[in-house]
Design a protein around this motif. Structure first.
Motif, PDB file in Angstrom:
ATOM      1  N   ILE A  47       0.859  -1.187   0.000  1.00 41.60           N
ATOM      2  CA  ILE A  47       0.000   0.000   0.000  1.00 41.60           C
ATOM      3  C   ILE A  47       0.893   1.234   0.000  1.00 41.60           C
ATOM      4  CG2 ILE A  47      -1.730   1.297   1.299  1.00 41.60           C
ATOM      5  CD1 ILE A  47      -2.585  -1.360   2.562  1.00 41.60           C
ATOM      6  N   GLU A  48       0.585   2.190  -0.874  1.00 38.83           N
ATOM      7  CA  GLU A  48       1.310   3.456  -0.898  1.00 38.83           C
ATOM      8  C   GLU A  48       0.316   4.590  -0.706  1.00 38.83           C
ATOM      9  OE1 GLU A  48       4.746   5.800  -3.429  1.00 38.83           O
ATOM     10  OE2 GLU A  48       3.956   3.897  -4.169  1.00 38.83           O
ATOM     11  N   ILE A  49       0.620   5.470   0.247  1.00 38.02           N
ATOM     12  CA  ILE A  49      -0.274   6.585   0.578  1.00 38.02           C
ATOM     13  C   ILE A  49       0.490   7.890   0.377  1.00 38.02           C
ATOM     14  CG2 ILE A  49      -1.776   7.579   2.343  1.00 38.02           C
ATOM     15  CD1 ILE A  49      -1.419   4.862   3.845  1.00 38.02           C
ATOM     16  N   GLY A  50      -0.100   8.809  -0.372  1.00 40.41           N
ATOM     17  CA  GLY A  50       0.508  10.116  -0.586  1.00 40.41           C
ATOM     18  C   GLY A  50       0.006  11.114   0.438  1.00 40.41           C
ATOM     19  N   PHE A  51       0.942  11.656   1.247  1.00 42.13           N
ATOM     20  CA  PHE A  51       0.619  12.684   2.244  1.00 42.13           C
ATOM     21  C   PHE A  51       1.294  13.975   1.808  1.00 42.13           C
ATOM     22  CE2 PHE A  51       0.487   8.872   5.050  1.00 42.13           C
ATOM     23  CZ  PHE A  51      -0.793   9.021   5.538  1.00 42.13           C
ATOM     24  N   GLY A  52       0.597  14.804   1.064  1.00 38.68           N
ATOM     25  CA  GLY A  52       1.182  16.071   0.617  1.00 38.68           C
ATOM     26  C   GLY A  52       2.410  15.830  -0.239  1.00 38.68           C
ATOM     27  N   LYS A  59       4.041  -2.691   3.496  1.00 34.22           N
ATOM     28  CA  LYS A  59       3.661  -4.040   3.086  1.00 34.22           C
ATOM     29  C   LYS A  59       2.770  -4.627   4.164  1.00 34.22           C
ATOM     30  CE  LYS A  59       5.533  -8.493   1.734  1.00 34.22           C
ATOM     31  NZ  LYS A  59       6.745  -9.288   1.543  1.00 34.22           N
ATOM     32  N   VAL A  60       1.635  -5.210   3.760  1.00 39.65           N
ATOM     33  CA  VAL A  60       0.679  -5.780   4.698  1.00 39.65           C
ATOM     34  C   VAL A  60       1.226  -7.111   5.211  1.00 39.65           C
ATOM     35  CG1 VAL A  60      -1.661  -6.652   4.986  1.00 39.65           C
ATOM     36  CG2 VAL A  60      -1.246  -4.696   3.497  1.00 39.65           C
ATOM     37  N   GLU A  77       4.785  -3.459   7.450  1.00 39.41           N
ATOM     38  CA  GLU A  77       6.218  -3.188   7.452  1.00 39.41           C
ATOM     39  C   GLU A  77       6.456  -2.037   6.502  1.00 39.41           C
ATOM     40  OE1 GLU A  77      10.297  -5.500   6.103  1.00 39.41           O
ATOM     41  OE2 GLU A  77       8.368  -6.299   5.523  1.00 39.41           O
ATOM     42  N   LEU A  78       7.092  -0.969   6.995  1.00 34.39           N
ATOM     43  CA  LEU A  78       7.370   0.186   6.147  1.00 34.39           C
ATOM     44  C   LEU A  78       8.501  -0.139   5.180  1.00 34.39           C
ATOM     45  CD1 LEU A  78       7.141   3.130   8.689  1.00 34.39           C
ATOM     46  CD2 LEU A  78       5.480   2.448   6.986  1.00 34.39           C
ATOM     47  N   LEU A  79       8.314   0.257   3.932  1.00 34.27           N
ATOM     48  CA  LEU A  79       9.333  -0.009   2.897  1.00 34.27           C
ATOM     49  C   LEU A  79      10.080   1.248   2.530  1.00 34.27           C
ATOM     50  CD1 LEU A  79       7.144  -2.249   0.584  1.00 34.27           C
ATOM     51  CD2 LEU A  79       8.755  -3.000   2.301  1.00 34.27           C
TER      52      LEU A  79
END
Length: 79
Positions: A47-52, A59-60, A77-79
């Motif tokens: 999953i990739e989320i754009g924050f500004g 990764k789930v 887990e943050l990539l």
């Protein structure tokens, strides 16, 4: 599990309504494709989320309906 609910339970996004709005605006992708809030999330998805100006890629690792605050970061887990 629905994408918006996963983002809230895993505490990647604080509220489910905010997760819904982020998905509707096209700021959330699952496995490189724009995803709706109702998209199904399973283990192994990225999953990739754009924050500004920055973006968060995770990764789930597990999917659970309810999780304690201390255990929420074990869901991804943050990539």
């Amino acid at each position: 599990m629905r994408l918006d609910k996963y983002l809230k339970v895993s505490r990647l996004i604080k509220r489910r309504t905010v997760a819904n709005e982020a998905c509707d605006a096209g700021r959330v992708t699952v496995n490189g494709k724009p995803a709706k809030a109702s998209a199904n999330v399973k283990e192994g998805d990225v999953i990739e989320i754009g924050f500004g100006t920055r973006s968060v890629k995770a990764k789930v690792l597990s999917v659970a309906e309810t999780v304690r605050k201390e255990e929420a970061e074990n869901m991804y887990e943050l990539l």
